[in-house]
Design an enzyme around this catalytic site. Structure first.
Site: not given
Ligand SMILES: Cc1ncc(C[n+]2csc(CCOP(=O)(O)OP(=O)(O)O)c2C)c(N)n1
Ligand SMILES: [Mg+2]
Lengths: 177, 597
Positions: B64, B126-127, B176, B494
């Site tokens: 993501e 959940f989630q 949802k 760097m």
């Protein structure tokens, strides 16, 4: 812009949409950017338009105060930011509730001081009083220190609310459109 | 097309549809053609609605974070809003780095996140993650939609907020049950934000004062940045016009490259920590600084109390909070760069303003002396490829194609900024504010989606590229012929450079012991893998890379010890710049500088 390094106390009024998360947004901006909050109050002030007014007392150099105002101004749900301290004379008030417990001479002394401060007794039992005082923050602090030796056991303060003197408003009030 | 649809929509009565359908319809009405995303339980209704239509395309990424960077690449190369769709919980938390990146670089992105159903919010379901809480400080604004009647308006408002004023990322958290619920749809034409109206045009009185200052300058410098790019391509044209009208020198920030053509003799190159000698010294000695759309970032200013000490400063910015934040200025002008440039050009002409010819001539003589130091010179001899040479050849062999360049973060990024010339805006995408390793590959995917027939190259380091290497799979799936040009020095160059300069050469954990074979890795993903290890092989490999019509990974083995110069070490002033290795020993970094980043 001058580089004045003096730290000053400013009272800022912010008109915001009364929506979930708005307080977290404002407070998070202060903590995330390292600005301090001396006092903060918030309540809905326009039920038609669902607007809340946040009064925040903060301190900083001129440059920091400018930043704070601009950072508040760029939050999307903010309608108006007014620096009451720099925009002219204004009134600041705070409300205090203190509970003092004790018996005998202390109770008499408490009531005498309360009278001088124009405090109201809003609750009393045989061994306690709850006083209500409104006024400038310093007056409230003075009252607290005088009550301390007389049995003060609990303090609750609202934080500062403020409004500019005179006939002008910081924002037009809508008629619920 | 989007406009027509919008107009038609406004006349119709509100249609009713499911939340998921409202989301897709709103995206189409906003003119969205493609979004970048990754499915999961909390966004399945949206994916279902997506499945049932063909107008809106979806690029399936592999992480993501990459979805957001791809959307950023898309946005920066087109000027449109980039769109992301991810699931709740881990989908949303994975997007956080991308959102922060977009916030720091002012990139317009709308990120839709799934959320557990409203009745479960707060239950540690959940989630579940507190997505609006987590993303509040890393978005321009965010929303949690708890009422289906607010959905269409919120969608349109989010696009307005993301692209208006100083652009930035906006998150819409979508429980949802809201995606399943039925509600009314309204088109964008009916939606007007209650409060948010950024100021576009400047106060005319300030324009007059600006012209006074600009015309009276004896040692002027234009210092311009990403605000000009964000204002649209016309702003870059106007800037170029104004700079040429005055004949004043102009330097650009990392974010501003392309705002005036790199080939213009008035361009001094990039300024700042790894900017050119002439740009930084012009800033240091200037008597009038005209900052348009740059924000006095610490990479630019160096030590603040020694920054351009004698200049009177004008600062044009659409975000009032950028003005007087780090550097106090004499004239702060709030407004959109393009609009303000138009006002400045108009006032300059109307007042028949003329620069002080004699002073300007002397100023340019000084600048040309600085330029003659040739601060970017390097010595390519023998077989070992100098990293600067690799990028210079890439530039020379591709410039006729006006390629789109993305980068990762590190030395290669700075060399790309120094050696790649950009003639136009929107062709250079790099993570400036956040400095996110892993930005370049997914950004290139977003750019290539928007410009399928153009050459898109990610100039990468071998360490950075591993941070989002999985996206090669995305490029292959969507037939995006992006080119990954790895400047492979085997070090986090760097980091190694800073350790050399600041930590006595104690190279703690900056060497990657077990690098993959990038050619085989390319092959495993279904990309073309190419390699050059000797200077003589470089051009052939670059040409082969350009010709390939598939994703290519090019592994260029370069000098492992090269450092990036010029460099203004942290805590130093512009005139205390290190020009090369010889300066390193002579000018040790101050103790105050050590604690800075
Ligand atoms: C996500 C992230 N982690 C750490 C850093 C710190 N960092 C900046 S540059 C760099 C090294 C990059 O190495 P490489 O990609 O090989 O580029 P080089 O400097 O060698 O060109 C690191 C670790 C960063 N910018 N981003
Ligand atoms: Mg490296």
């Amino acid at each position: 812009m001058t580089i004045d390094k003096t730290i000053r106390r400013h009272t800022i009024a912010v008109i915001v949409d009364n929506e979930p998360g708005i307080l977290a947004r404002v407070v998070g901006m202060f903590s995330g950017r390292g600005y301090n909050i001396e006092s903060l109050t918030v309540a809905e002030v326009d039920a038609h338009q669902h607007l809340s007014r946040i009064t925040v007392v903060t301190s900083g150099t001129e440059m920091i105060i400018e930043q704070i105002k601009n950072q508040l101004g760029r939050l999307v749900p903010v309608h108006k930011v007014a620096d009451l301290t720099s925009e002219g004379p204004h009134v600041e008030r705070e409300l205090l509730l203190v509970k003092v417990a004790g018996v005998g001479d202390h109770r008499v002394e408490c009531l005498r001081i309360a009278d001088i401060f124009r405090a109201r007794v809003v609750d009393s039992t045989t061994e306690s009083f709850v006083f209500e005082v409104t006024g400038a923050s310093e007056k409230l602090s003075a009252f607290i220190s005088l009550m301390e030796p007389l049995g003060l056991i609990e303090v609750s303060r609202t934080g500062v609310v403020a409004i500019a003197r005179g006939s002008a408003a910081i924002m037009k009030r809508g008629a619920g459109n | 097309m989007a406009q027509q649809r919008t107009a038609a929509k406004a006349a119709e009565p509100a249609q009713r549809m499911t939340g998921a359908e409202i989301i897709i319809k709103a995206l189409l009405d906003q003119g969205v053609e493609v979004m970048f995303g990754y499915p999961g339980g909390a966004v399945l209704p949206i994916y279902d609605a997506l499945f049932k239509q063909n107008a809106l395309r979806h690029v399936l990424v592999r992480h993501e974070q990459a979805a957001v960077h791809s959307a950023e690449g898309y946005a920066r190369s087109t000027g449109k809003v980039g769109v992301v769709l991810v699931t709740s919980g881990p989908g949303a938390t994975n997007a956080v780095t991308g959102l922060t990146d977009a916030l720091m670089d002012s990139i317009p992105v709308v990120c839709l996140t799934g959320q557990v159903p409203t009745h479960l919010i707060g239950n540690d379901a959940f989630q579940e993650a507190d997505t609006t809480g987590i993303t509040r400080p890393c978005t321009k604004h965010n929303y949690l939609v708890k009422d289906i009647n607010d959905l269409a308006r919120t969608m349109h408002e989010a696009f307005y907020v993301a692209r208006s004023g100083r652009p930035g990322p906006v998150v819409i958290d979508l429980p949802k049950d809201i995606q399943f619920a039925e509600g009314p749809y309204e088109g964008p034409a009916n939606v007007r934000h209650r409060t948010y109206r950024p100021q576009m045009a400047a106060d005319p009185a300030l324009i007059e004062r600006a012209i006074d200052l600009i015309a009276a300058a004896k040692k002027p410098v234009f210092y311009c940045g990403g605000g000009v790019i964000n204002s649209g391509p016309e702003a870059s044209e106007l800037l170029t016009q104004f700079v040429r009208q005055t004949g004043y020198p102009c330097t650009l920030t990392l974010m501003g490259l392309g705002a005036i053509p790199a080939s213009d003799p008035l361009f001094l190159g990039m300024l700042g920590m790894h900017g050119t000698y002439q740009a930084n010294l012009a800033m240091h000695e200037a008597d009038v600084m005209i900052n348009i759309g740059a924000r006095f970032d610490d990479r630019i200013t160096g030590r603040l109390n020694a920054f351009s000490p004698n200049s009177r400063k004008i600062h044009v910015d659409i975000d009032p909070s950028s003005i007087n934040k780090n550097v106090p200025v004499e004239l702060g002008i709030v407004g959109d760069c393009g609009t303000v440039l138009k006002q400045l050009i108009e006032a300059w002409k109307r007042r028949k303003a003329k620069p002080d010819g004699k002073a300007l001539k002397e100023w340019w003589k000084k600048i040309e002396d600085w330029r003659a130091r040739d601060c970017l010179r390097f010595n390519q001899s023998g077989d070992i490829i100098k990293p600067q040479h690799a990028i210079k050849r890439l530039y020379e062999l591709t410039r006729d194609k006006a390629p789109f360049i993305t980068t990762e973060v590190g030395q290669h990024q700075m060399w790309a900024a120094q050696f790649f010339g950009f003639e136009k805006p929107n062709h250079w995408m790099t993570s400036g504010g956040l400095g996110t390793m892993g930005y370049g590959l997914p950004a290139a995917i977003g750019v290539q989606m928007a410009h399928p027939d153009k050459l898109v190259v990610d100039i990468a380091g071998e360490a950075s590229i591993l941070m989002n290497i999985q996206e090669l799979s995305t490029a292959v799936q969507h037939r995006l012929p992006i080119k990954i040009f790895i400047v492979n020095n085997q070090w986090m160059g760097m980091v190694r450079q800073w350790q050399e300069l600041l930590h006595g050469g104690r190279y703690s954990e900056s060497y990657t012991e077990a690098l993959p074979d990038f050619v085989k890795l390319a092959d495993a993903f279904g990309c073309v893998g190419l390699r050059a290890t000797k200077a003589g092989e470089l051009d052939k490999v670059i040409k082969e890379m350009i010709k390939a019509d598939r994703p290519v990974v090019v592994d260029i083995h370069v000098d492992k010890t090269e450092n990036c110069f010029p460099m203004i070490p942290s805590g130093a002033a512009h005139n205390e710049m290190l020009l090369g290795p010889a300066d390193e020993a002579k000018k040790p970094v101050s103790e105050e500088g050590m604690v800075l980043v």
